[in-house]
Design a protein around this motif. Structure first.
Motif, PDB file in Angstrom:
ATOM      1  N   SER A 196       0.995  -0.784  -0.146  1.00  0.00           N
ATOM      2  CA  SER A 196       0.054  -0.366   0.033  1.00  0.00           C
ATOM      3  C   SER A 196       0.362   1.190  -0.050  1.00  0.00           C
ATOM      4  N   PRO A 197       0.275   2.412  -1.014  1.00  0.00           N
ATOM      5  CA  PRO A 197       0.703   3.371  -0.641  1.00  0.00           C
ATOM      6  C   PRO A 197       1.054   4.285   0.524  1.00  0.00           C
ATOM      7  N   MET A 198      -0.094   4.061   1.370  1.00  0.00           N
ATOM      8  CA  MET A 198      -0.796   4.705   2.146  1.00  0.00           C
ATOM      9  C   MET A 198       0.672   5.202   3.239  1.00  0.00           C
ATOM     10  N   ALA A 199       0.957   4.616   3.591  1.00  0.00           N
ATOM     11  CA  ALA A 199       2.303   5.557   4.548  1.00  0.00           C
ATOM     12  C   ALA A 199       2.935   6.568   4.033  1.00  0.00           C
ATOM     13  N   ALA A 200       3.165   5.908   2.342  1.00  0.00           N
ATOM     14  CA  ALA A 200       4.650   6.837   2.115  1.00  0.00           C
ATOM     15  C   ALA A 200       3.522   7.974   1.140  1.00  0.00           C
ATOM     16  N   VAL A 201       1.744   8.006   0.935  1.00  0.00           N
ATOM     17  CA  VAL A 201       2.217   9.245   1.272  1.00  0.00           C
ATOM     18  C   VAL A 201       1.179  10.188   2.502  1.00  0.00           C
ATOM     19  N   ALA A 202       1.313   9.605   3.167  1.00  0.00           N
ATOM     20  CA  ALA A 202       1.058  10.252   4.815  1.00  0.00           C
ATOM     21  C   ALA A 202       2.418  11.077   4.688  1.00  0.00           C
ATOM     22  N   ALA A 203       3.479   9.859   4.599  1.00  0.00           N
ATOM     23  CA  ALA A 203       4.954  10.831   5.093  1.00  0.00           C
ATOM     24  C   ALA A 203       5.086  12.265   4.338  1.00  0.00           C
ATOM     25  N   LEU A 204       5.054  11.153   2.839  1.00  0.00           N
ATOM     26  CA  LEU A 204       5.335  12.883   1.740  1.00  0.00           C
ATOM     27  C   LEU A 204       4.672  14.135   2.101  1.00  0.00           C
ATOM     28  N   MET A 205       3.579  13.797   2.372  1.00  0.00           N
ATOM     29  CA  MET A 205       2.728  15.629   2.787  1.00  0.00           C
ATOM     30  C   MET A 205       3.700  16.589   3.269  1.00  0.00           C
ATOM     31  N   PRO A 206       3.519  16.008   4.802  1.00  0.00           N
ATOM     32  CA  PRO A 206       4.035  16.730   5.399  1.00  0.00           C
ATOM     33  C   PRO A 206       5.814  17.037   5.268  1.00  0.00           C
ATOM     34  N   ALA A 207       5.960  16.283   4.536  1.00  0.00           N
ATOM     35  CA  ALA A 207       7.821  16.145   3.979  1.00  0.00           C
ATOM     36  C   ALA A 207       7.952  17.347   3.057  1.00  0.00           C
ATOM     37  N   LEU A 208       7.315  17.177   1.914  1.00  0.00           N
ATOM     38  CA  LEU A 208       7.034  17.942   1.160  1.00  0.00           C
ATOM     39  C   LEU A 208       6.999  19.528   1.257  1.00  0.00           C
ATOM     40  N   THR A 209       5.988  19.696   2.393  1.00  0.00           N
ATOM     41  CA  THR A 209       6.058  20.670   2.309  1.00  0.00           C
ATOM     42  C   THR A 209       7.194  21.542   3.450  1.00  0.00           C
ATOM     43  N   ALA A 210       7.536  21.202   4.381  1.00  0.00           N
ATOM     44  CA  ALA A 210       8.430  21.356   4.632  1.00  0.00           C
ATOM     45  C   ALA A 210       9.929  21.328   4.507  1.00  0.00           C
ATOM     46  N   LEU A 211       9.704  21.406   2.952  1.00  0.00           N
ATOM     47  CA  LEU A 211      11.383  21.934   2.096  1.00  0.00           C
ATOM     48  C   LEU A 211      11.109  23.430   1.806  1.00  0.00           C
ATOM     49  N   GLY A 212      10.293  23.704   2.098  1.00  0.00           N
ATOM     50  CA  GLY A 212       9.849  24.967   1.667  1.00  0.00           C
ATOM     51  C   GLY A 212       8.652  25.751   2.260  1.00  0.00           C
ATOM     52  N   ARG A 213       8.811  26.631   2.712  1.00  0.00           N
ATOM     53  CA  ARG A 213       7.896  26.724   4.643  1.00  0.00           C
ATOM     54  C   ARG A 213       7.422  28.553   4.120  1.00  0.00           C
ATOM     55  N   GLY A 214       7.665  29.060   2.538  1.00  0.00           N
ATOM     56  CA  GLY A 214       7.711  30.360   2.606  1.00  0.00           C
ATOM     57  C   GLY A 214       8.109  31.619   3.262  1.00  0.00           C
ATOM     58  N   GLY A 215       7.557  32.422   4.257  1.00  0.00           N
ATOM     59  CA  GLY A 215       8.389  33.481   4.482  1.00  0.00           C
ATOM     60  C   GLY A 215       8.616  34.612   3.749  1.00  0.00           C
ATOM     61  N   ALA A 216       9.412  35.427   3.795  1.00  0.00           N
ATOM     62  CA  ALA A 216       9.711  37.056   3.849  1.00  0.00           C
ATOM     63  C   ALA A 216       9.817  36.472   1.944  1.00  0.00           C
ATOM     64  N   LEU A 217       9.397  37.377   1.230  1.00  0.00           N
ATOM     65  CA  LEU A 217       9.457  37.340   0.289  1.00  0.00           C
ATOM     66  C   LEU A 217      11.160  38.383  -0.733  1.00  0.00           C
ATOM     67  N   ASP A 218      11.836  37.466  -0.395  1.00  0.00           N
ATOM     68  CA  ASP A 218      13.092  37.819  -0.916  1.00  0.00           C
ATOM     69  C   ASP A 218      13.878  36.364  -1.706  1.00  0.00           C
ATOM     70  N   GLU A 219      15.303  36.257  -2.109  1.00  0.00           N
ATOM     71  CA  GLU A 219      16.055  35.789  -2.998  1.00  0.00           C
ATOM     72  C   GLU A 219      16.236  34.741  -2.342  1.00  0.00           C
ATOM     73  N   SER A 220      16.055  34.112  -1.875  1.00  0.00           N
ATOM     74  CA  SER A 220      15.721  32.672  -0.753  1.00  0.00           C
ATOM     75  C   SER A 220      14.488  32.169  -0.833  1.00  0.00           C
ATOM     76  N   PHE A 221      12.873  33.258  -0.715  1.00  0.00           N
ATOM     77  CA  PHE A 221      11.999  32.469  -0.639  1.00  0.00           C
ATOM     78  C   PHE A 221      11.632  31.477  -1.133  1.00  0.00           C
ATOM     79  N   SER A 222      11.258  29.995  -0.254  1.00  0.00           N
ATOM     80  CA  SER A 222      10.645  29.501  -1.285  1.00  0.00           C
ATOM     81  C   SER A 222       9.412  28.605  -0.869  1.00  0.00           C
ATOM     82  N   LEU A 223       8.234  27.503  -1.077  1.00  0.00           N
ATOM     83  CA  LEU A 223       7.014  27.760  -0.968  1.00  0.00           C
ATOM     84  C   LEU A 223       7.095  25.746  -1.537  1.00  0.00           C
ATOM     85  N   VAL A 224       7.073  24.960  -0.858  1.00  0.00           N
ATOM     86  CA  VAL A 224       6.090  23.684  -1.236  1.00  0.00           C
ATOM     87  C   VAL A 224       4.063  23.875  -1.263  1.00  0.00           C
TER      88      VAL A 224
END
Length: 374
Positions: A196-224
């Motif tokens: 089942s992909p259930m565990a992978a889906v559950a892990a990927l959704m928060p892990a992907l968003t952790a790669l880019g959390r937004g913040g100030a719109l400067d050149e280091s900005f990233s968001l997933v």
């Protein structure tokens, strides 16, 4: 003004989606033909249209761009000119941007540039990020290649008619990542016999968003942003064997996108391997970041001052805009024109372009073009 408003509303009522703008392009050609341009090119990068107005003397080429496409969103507004096509809506203001360029066509039709040439480009498929790249790749674009390129976008939330303009990065780079995870289905009473992909889906959704959390719109900005997830079949007797996760990767500048892509792909591969799945990935709606050239910005600021339009130093926007691709061939700049502090946001189902912006946008563009072309 009344004619441009009526035409804008007719476009609003019959929006075409990205890549299928044939009817809108035909309406543009009909409208511009009455202004007797020296040439009209059609089918540019799909359904793109370019009207060319030549001056008598040598000089620069100035291109002003609008977008043809609407959105796959059901309109809920109650205006008499609301969309008559179910599930389609001009809910980003591209109908108004086209009306502004139609106003420029009237001006150039009455009085040609003294030197150089003016080009009005109606670009397809902006909403998917494919249109500008397709126009640039069209062999006929070589004969249009501009020295300067200008565009605008209406901006709900800012005072009506007020402008934001800045040098440097204006809109983020972004791309849609589609992840497909494959395992093995099983009977729901014996899930251990499948993968089942259930565990992978559950892990990927928060892990992907952790790669880019937004913040100030400067050149280091990233968001997933995870935008969609689906797993298995809508049935109680089947343990799932397949899943999809969609995410939008966003960075302020193109240079940071490669690192974001590498991190996301590595995370997906590691998660799939750890959970016994195979994974494949592909990309959609790919936008380069949009950056305003200092010389083009200075020309727009001079035009705004000459026309008495209030303007201030702008801020970057998280949203993407494929006009940035024209910066590879021209000194380019885009400004944001306030649609009103209480105007519904872009892509909202009750949004409608404010007609009062048509003469403002046309006046600023015409002034910038005349300052260069006479």
């Amino acid at each position: 003004m009344a004619g441009l408003t009526a035409w804008r509303r007719s476009l609003h009522a019959r929006p075409d989606l990205s890549g299928a703008e044939g009817a809108t392009a035909a309406a543009v050609v009909e409208r511009l033909s009455a202004t007797t341009p020296d040439r009209i090119l059609t089918g540019l990068g799909g359904h793109g249209v370019a009207a060319v107005y030549d001056g008598d003397e040598p000089g620069p080429t100035v291109m002003i761009r609008a977008e043809l496409d609407g959105l796959p969103i059901e309109e809920t507004g109650r205006a008499a000119h609301r969309s008559v096509i179910p599930g389609h809506g001009h809910l980003c203001g591209h109908d108004g941007h086209m009306a502004i360029l139609a106003g420029l066509g009237l001006g150039f039709g009455r009085q040609r540039p003294v030197r150089g040439r003016a080009i009005l480009l109606f670009q397809p498929a902006e909403e998917t990020g494919a249109g500008a790249a397709a126009v640039l790749a069209d062999p006929r674009f070589a004969e249009l290649r501009p020295d300067f390129a200008f565009a605008l976008h209406n901006n709900p939330g800012s005072p009506l008619g007020a402008v934001e303009l800045r040098t440097g990065p204006v809109n983020c780079a972004s791309r849609g990542l589609r992840i497909v995870l494959e395992g093995k289905t099983a009977h729901a009473s014996q899930p251990e016999t499948g993968v089942s992909p259930m565990a992978a889906v559950a892990a990927l959704m928060p892990a992907l968003t952790a790669l880019g959390r937004g913040g100030a719109l400067d050149e280091s900005f990233s968001l997933v942003t995870v935008t969609h997830a689906a797993m298995g079949e809508p049935a109680f007797g089947i343990a799932p064997g397949r899943a999809e996760v969609w995410a939008t990767l966003r960075t302020m500048v193109d240079d940071r996108m490669a690192a974001m892509v590498a991190a996301a792909e590595g995370l997906v591969r590691d998660t799939a391997a750890r959970t016994g799945l195979t994974a494949r990935m592909d990309y959609h709606d790919v936008f380069a970041h949009c950056e305003n050239h200092p010389e083009a910005v200075a020309l727009l600021r001079a035009a705004l001052d000459a026309e008495g339009v209030s303007h201030r130093e702008g801020r970057p926007f998280r949203a993407s805009e494929d006009f940035g691709r024209f910066a590879t061939v021209a000194r380019s700049a885009m400004f944001y024109l306030g649609a009103g502090e209480h105007c519904p946001a872009l892509h909202n189902p009750d949004y409608d372009f404010p007609d009062a912006l048509i003469p403002i946008g046309a006046a600023v563009f015409m002034r910038a073009a005349r300052n260069l072309l006479g």
